[in-house]
Design a protein around this motif. Structure first.
Motif, PDB file in Angstrom:
ATOM      1  N   ALA A  97     -70.713  13.258   8.579  1.00 47.10           N
ATOM      2  CA  ALA A  97     -71.969  14.217   8.175  1.00 47.10           C
ATOM      3  C   ALA A  97     -71.608  15.428   7.775  1.00 47.10           C
ATOM      4  CB  ALA A  97     -72.857  14.441   9.768  1.00 47.10           C
ATOM      5  N   TRP A  98     -72.234  15.697   6.718  1.00 48.28           N
ATOM      6  CA  TRP A  98     -71.996  17.030   5.933  1.00 48.28           C
ATOM      7  C   TRP A  98     -70.607  17.094   5.081  1.00 48.28           C
ATOM      8  CZ3 TRP A  98     -75.528  20.896   5.219  1.00 48.28           C
ATOM      9  CH2 TRP A  98     -76.675  20.731   6.064  1.00 48.28           C
ATOM     10  N   HIS A 121     -71.718   7.527   9.609  1.00 49.25           N
ATOM     11  CA  HIS A 121     -72.812   8.623   9.679  1.00 49.25           C
ATOM     12  C   HIS A 121     -72.359   9.773   8.418  1.00 49.25           C
ATOM     13  CE1 HIS A 121     -75.755  11.312  11.298  1.00 49.25           C
ATOM     14  NE2 HIS A 121     -74.755  12.319  11.486  1.00 49.25           N
ATOM     15  N   LEU A 122     -73.303   9.529   7.570  1.00 51.80           N
ATOM     16  CA  LEU A 122     -72.994  10.442   6.257  1.00 51.80           C
ATOM     17  C   LEU A 122     -74.231  11.116   5.901  1.00 51.80           C
ATOM     18  CD1 LEU A 122     -71.803   7.079   4.440  1.00 51.80           C
ATOM     19  CD2 LEU A 122     -70.318   9.329   4.393  1.00 51.80           C
ATOM     20  N   ASP A 172     -75.979   5.909   8.011  1.00 54.61           N
ATOM     21  CA  ASP A 172     -77.012   6.592   7.823  1.00 54.61           C
ATOM     22  C   ASP A 172     -76.571   7.724   6.732  1.00 54.61           C
ATOM     23  OD1 ASP A 172     -78.444   8.977   8.365  1.00 54.61           O
ATOM     24  OD2 ASP A 172     -77.741   9.599  10.309  1.00 54.61           O
ATOM     25  N   LEU A 173     -77.353   7.723   5.710  1.00 50.80           N
ATOM     26  CA  LEU A 173     -77.180   8.432   4.284  1.00 50.80           C
ATOM     27  C   LEU A 173     -78.429   9.359   4.175  1.00 50.80           C
ATOM     28  CD1 LEU A 173     -75.980   5.230   2.520  1.00 50.80           C
ATOM     29  CD2 LEU A 173     -74.643   7.367   2.502  1.00 50.80           C
ATOM     30  N   LEU A 217     -81.570   5.657   4.092  1.00 52.31           N
ATOM     31  CA  LEU A 217     -81.808   6.202   2.699  1.00 52.31           C
ATOM     32  C   LEU A 217     -82.527   7.238   2.489  1.00 52.31           C
ATOM     33  CD1 LEU A 217     -80.807   3.058   0.455  1.00 52.31           C
ATOM     34  CD2 LEU A 217     -79.396   4.586   1.295  1.00 52.31           C
ATOM     35  N   TRP A 218     -83.506   7.895   3.590  1.00 51.20           N
ATOM     36  CA  TRP A 218     -84.311   8.869   3.439  1.00 51.20           C
ATOM     37  C   TRP A 218     -83.760   9.892   2.827  1.00 51.20           C
ATOM     38  CZ3 TRP A 218     -85.020  13.769   5.119  1.00 51.20           C
ATOM     39  CH2 TRP A 218     -86.304  14.157   5.217  1.00 51.20           C
ATOM     40  N   GLY A 219     -84.565  10.278   1.827  1.00 52.24           N
ATOM     41  CA  GLY A 219     -84.082  11.693   1.188  1.00 52.24           C
ATOM     42  C   GLY A 219     -82.761  11.618   0.438  1.00 52.24           C
TER      43      GLY A 219
END
Length: 124
Positions: free
Chosen positions: A55-56, A73-74, A93-94, A114-116
């Motif tokens: 993440a981040w 988790h991306l 999780d993108l 792929l939300w957002g």
């Protein structure tokens, strides 16, 4: 290669986040907690990052050809100009990740969030 990976993990745990230009081809980074890491310009060909928390993360210009990021988790990761050729991102999780300019050829996104996502062609 294993000592390079162990060094990265130790330095990350000590608070360092910037690791530019590393060659981690074929390394197993699965299930590591690497949120916020900056691996820009690194090579992770054939690497395993299954379930890894990125993440981040800043993964600009990273070569992830044939890498396995299943369930990674991306969230909000920066993947600008990354090479994702034949990369497996199944169930990853993108959300809100930036894929601007990324090379996406035969990339697997099955059941990924792929939300957002900012797509390579600039379409959100």
């Amino acid at each position: 290669m294993q000592s390079k990976l162990q060094s990265l993990i130790a330095r990350y745990q000590e608070g360092e986040r910037t690791f530019h230009g590393l060659d981690l081809s074929g390394c197993d980074l699965s299930h590591l907690q690497l949120a916020g890491i900056d691996l820009s310009y690194s090579i992770l060909r054939n690497a395993s990052l299954v379930g890894t928390d990125l993440a981040w993360a800043i993964l600009r210009d990273v070569n992830l050809t044939n890498a396995d990021l299943t369930k990674a988790h991306l969230h909000r990761a920066n993947l600008r100009r990354a090479n994702l050729t034949k990369t497996v991102l199944q169930q990853a999780d993108l959300r809100a990740a930036d894929l601007s300019g990324a090379t996406i050829v035969n990339t697997v996104f099955t059941e990924s969030n792929l939300w957002g996502v900012v797509a390579p062609d600039g379409i959100h």
